[in-house]
Design a protein around this motif. Sequence first.
Motif, PDB file in Angstrom:
ATOM      1  N   GLU A  76       0.826  -1.208   0.000  1.00  0.00           N
ATOM      2  CA  GLU A  76       0.000   0.000   0.000  1.00  0.00           C
ATOM      3  C   GLU A  76       0.857   1.255   0.000  1.00  0.00           C
ATOM      4  N   GLN A  77       1.984   1.227   0.698  1.00  0.00           N
ATOM      5  CA  GLN A  77       2.906   2.371   0.680  1.00  0.00           C
ATOM      6  C   GLN A  77       3.473   2.574  -0.725  1.00  0.00           C
ATOM      7  N   GLU A  78       3.818   1.482  -1.378  1.00  0.00           N
ATOM      8  CA  GLU A  78       4.349   1.569  -2.745  1.00  0.00           C
ATOM      9  C   GLU A  78       3.291   2.143  -3.694  1.00  0.00           C
ATOM     10  N   ILE A  79       2.036   1.735  -3.507  1.00  0.00           N
ATOM     11  CA  ILE A  79       0.953   2.276  -4.336  1.00  0.00           C
ATOM     12  C   ILE A  79       0.840   3.778  -4.120  1.00  0.00           C
ATOM     13  N   ALA A  80       0.870   4.196  -2.869  1.00  0.00           N
ATOM     14  CA  ALA A  80       0.756   5.628  -2.548  1.00  0.00           C
ATOM     15  C   ALA A  80       1.885   6.433  -3.200  1.00  0.00           C
ATOM     16  N   LEU A  81       3.044   5.812  -3.365  1.00  0.00           N
ATOM     17  CA  LEU A  81       4.189   6.480  -3.981  1.00  0.00           C
ATOM     18  C   LEU A  81       4.193   6.326  -5.507  1.00  0.00           C
ATOM     19  N   GLY A  82       3.198   5.615  -6.034  1.00  0.00           N
ATOM     20  CA  GLY A  82       3.129   5.413  -7.474  1.00  0.00           C
ATOM     21  C   GLY A  82       4.092   4.369  -7.997  1.00  0.00           C
ATOM     22  N   ARG A  83       4.627   3.569  -7.107  1.00  0.00           N
ATOM     23  CA  ARG A  83       5.580   2.522  -7.507  1.00  0.00           C
ATOM     24  C   ARG A  83       4.826   1.202  -7.657  1.00  0.00           C
ATOM     25  N   TYR A  84       4.104   1.110  -8.776  1.00  0.00           N
ATOM     26  CA  TYR A  84       3.211  -0.022  -8.992  1.00  0.00           C
ATOM     27  C   TYR A  84       3.931  -1.356  -9.181  1.00  0.00           C
ATOM     28  N   PRO A  85       5.039  -1.413  -9.920  1.00  0.00           N
ATOM     29  CA  PRO A  85       5.718  -2.708 -10.053  1.00  0.00           C
ATOM     30  C   PRO A  85       6.147  -3.293  -8.698  1.00  0.00           C
ATOM     31  N   GLN A  86       6.607  -2.432  -7.797  1.00  0.00           N
ATOM     32  CA  GLN A  86       7.014  -2.907  -6.481  1.00  0.00           C
ATOM     33  C   GLN A  86       5.796  -3.399  -5.686  1.00  0.00           C
ATOM     34  N   ALA A  87       4.679  -2.668  -5.795  1.00  0.00           N
ATOM     35  CA  ALA A  87       3.456  -3.080  -5.096  1.00  0.00           C
ATOM     36  C   ALA A  87       2.951  -4.405  -5.647  1.00  0.00           C
ATOM     37  N   ILE A  88       3.006  -4.559  -6.959  1.00  0.00           N
ATOM     38  CA  ILE A  88       2.573  -5.817  -7.581  1.00  0.00           C
ATOM     39  C   ILE A  88       3.419  -6.966  -7.064  1.00  0.00           C
ATOM     40  N   ALA A  89       4.722  -6.781  -7.021  1.00  0.00           N
ATOM     41  CA  ALA A  89       5.612  -7.854  -6.539  1.00  0.00           C
ATOM     42  C   ALA A  89       5.281  -8.235  -5.097  1.00  0.00           C
ATOM     43  N   LEU A  90       4.985  -7.249  -4.272  1.00  0.00           N
ATOM     44  CA  LEU A  90       4.644  -7.535  -2.879  1.00  0.00           C
ATOM     45  C   LEU A  90       3.316  -8.287  -2.777  1.00  0.00           C
ATOM     46  N   TYR A  91       2.304  -7.821  -3.498  1.00  0.00           N
ATOM     47  CA  TYR A  91       1.013  -8.521  -3.452  1.00  0.00           C
ATOM     48  C   TYR A  91       1.097  -9.907  -4.077  1.00  0.00           C
ATOM     49  N   GLU A  92       1.961 -10.093  -5.063  1.00  0.00           N
ATOM     50  CA  GLU A  92       2.139 -11.438  -5.620  1.00  0.00           C
ATOM     51  C   GLU A  92       2.713 -12.389  -4.567  1.00  0.00           C
ATOM     52  N   ARG A  93       3.604 -11.880  -3.731  1.00  0.00           N
ATOM     53  CA  ARG A  93       4.132 -12.708  -2.634  1.00  0.00           C
ATOM     54  C   ARG A  93       3.016 -13.075  -1.666  1.00  0.00           C
ATOM     55  N   VAL A  94       2.132 -12.107  -1.393  1.00  0.00           N
ATOM     56  CA  VAL A  94       1.029 -12.364  -0.457  1.00  0.00           C
ATOM     57  C   VAL A  94       0.092 -13.424  -1.018  1.00  0.00           C
ATOM     58  N   VAL A  95      -0.326 -13.286  -2.279  1.00  0.00           N
ATOM     59  CA  VAL A  95      -1.286 -14.254  -2.822  1.00  0.00           C
ATOM     60  C   VAL A  95      -0.639 -15.615  -3.056  1.00  0.00           C
ATOM     61  N   ALA A  96       0.672 -15.636  -3.303  1.00  0.00           N
ATOM     62  CA  ALA A  96       1.355 -16.925  -3.438  1.00  0.00           C
ATOM     63  C   ALA A  96       1.345 -17.670  -2.105  1.00  0.00           C
ATOM     64  N   ALA A  97       1.518 -16.934  -1.026  1.00  0.00           N
ATOM     65  CA  ALA A  97       1.536 -17.545   0.299  1.00  0.00           C
ATOM     66  C   ALA A  97       0.125 -17.766   0.847  1.00  0.00           C
ATOM     67  N   SER A  98      -0.822 -16.924   0.425  1.00  0.00           N
ATOM     68  CA  SER A  98      -2.201 -16.992   0.938  1.00  0.00           C
ATOM     69  C   SER A  98      -3.192 -16.927  -0.221  1.00  0.00           C
ATOM     70  N   PRO A  99      -3.264 -17.993  -1.024  1.00  0.00           N
ATOM     71  CA  PRO A  99      -4.132 -17.941  -2.208  1.00  0.00           C
ATOM     72  C   PRO A  99      -5.622 -17.831  -1.891  1.00  0.00           C
ATOM     73  N   ARG A 100      -6.016 -18.013  -0.648  1.00  0.00           N
ATOM     74  CA  ARG A 100      -7.422 -17.880  -0.252  1.00  0.00           C
ATOM     75  C   ARG A 100      -7.703 -16.499   0.353  1.00  0.00           C
ATOM     76  N   ASN A 101      -6.800 -15.558   0.142  1.00  0.00           N
ATOM     77  CA  ASN A 101      -6.940 -14.202   0.654  1.00  0.00           C
ATOM     78  C   ASN A 101      -7.591 -13.329  -0.426  1.00  0.00           C
ATOM     79  N   ALA A 102      -8.921 -13.245  -0.387  1.00  0.00           N
ATOM     80  CA  ALA A 102      -9.658 -12.503  -1.410  1.00  0.00           C
ATOM     81  C   ALA A 102      -9.263 -11.032  -1.441  1.00  0.00           C
ATOM     82  N   GLN A 103      -9.048 -10.439  -0.276  1.00  0.00           N
ATOM     83  CA  GLN A 103      -8.673  -9.027  -0.219  1.00  0.00           C
ATOM     84  C   GLN A 103      -7.330  -8.784  -0.903  1.00  0.00           C
ATOM     85  N   ALA A 104      -6.376  -9.688  -0.736  1.00  0.00           N
ATOM     86  CA  ALA A 104      -5.072  -9.531  -1.386  1.00  0.00           C
ATOM     87  C   ALA A 104      -5.211  -9.651  -2.903  1.00  0.00           C
TER      88      ALA A 104
END
Length: 163
Positions: A45-73
């Motif tokens: 979310e901090q990366e999104i606020a800074l407009g650094r979308y590739p970094q935010a995507i990489a972070l959320y990809e780690r979250v969904v890889a570890a928690s594939p049942r996390n609808a919010q992620a």
Amino acid sequence: KRRAAGAVLAACCFLVGCSTGKPAVAPAADQLSQAEVDTLSGQAEQEIALGRYPQAIALYERVVAASPRNAQAWFRLGTVRIKARQMRMAQYAFERALQVDPGMSKAQANLALTHLHEFRVAAAQAIASDQVSDANRATLRSLMRDVNQALFPAPALTSAGTQ
């Protein structure tokens, strides 16, 4: 010959899978604790606020890889992919969010918006084509005005007539 045919078949399947536009989210090598998921999500979310979308995507990809049942992620991954103009990848993320939580109406709404963006691209190409009839071109122009108004509404004017 069988081994070669099997290799060709496997390569074709791989290429077809690559062409679907679905991200390659690898299974989690290690599971993350809820605190780690929360930390990564906060960093994203901090990366999104800074407009650094590739970094935010990489972070959320780690979250969904570890928690594939996390609808919010999945939902947040979709929203940042929209910001990065990765509409097909955003669609996939919203579809995954809806698989986990079919009642997540905000994911359904964002999925619809990604389809509208795709419509705009396809309609613009069709309008520019000499293979489209004048009647269809006029219909597409009218629909484009409606879609543009829905996606990019004009700012409201103040009572003084300025923005």
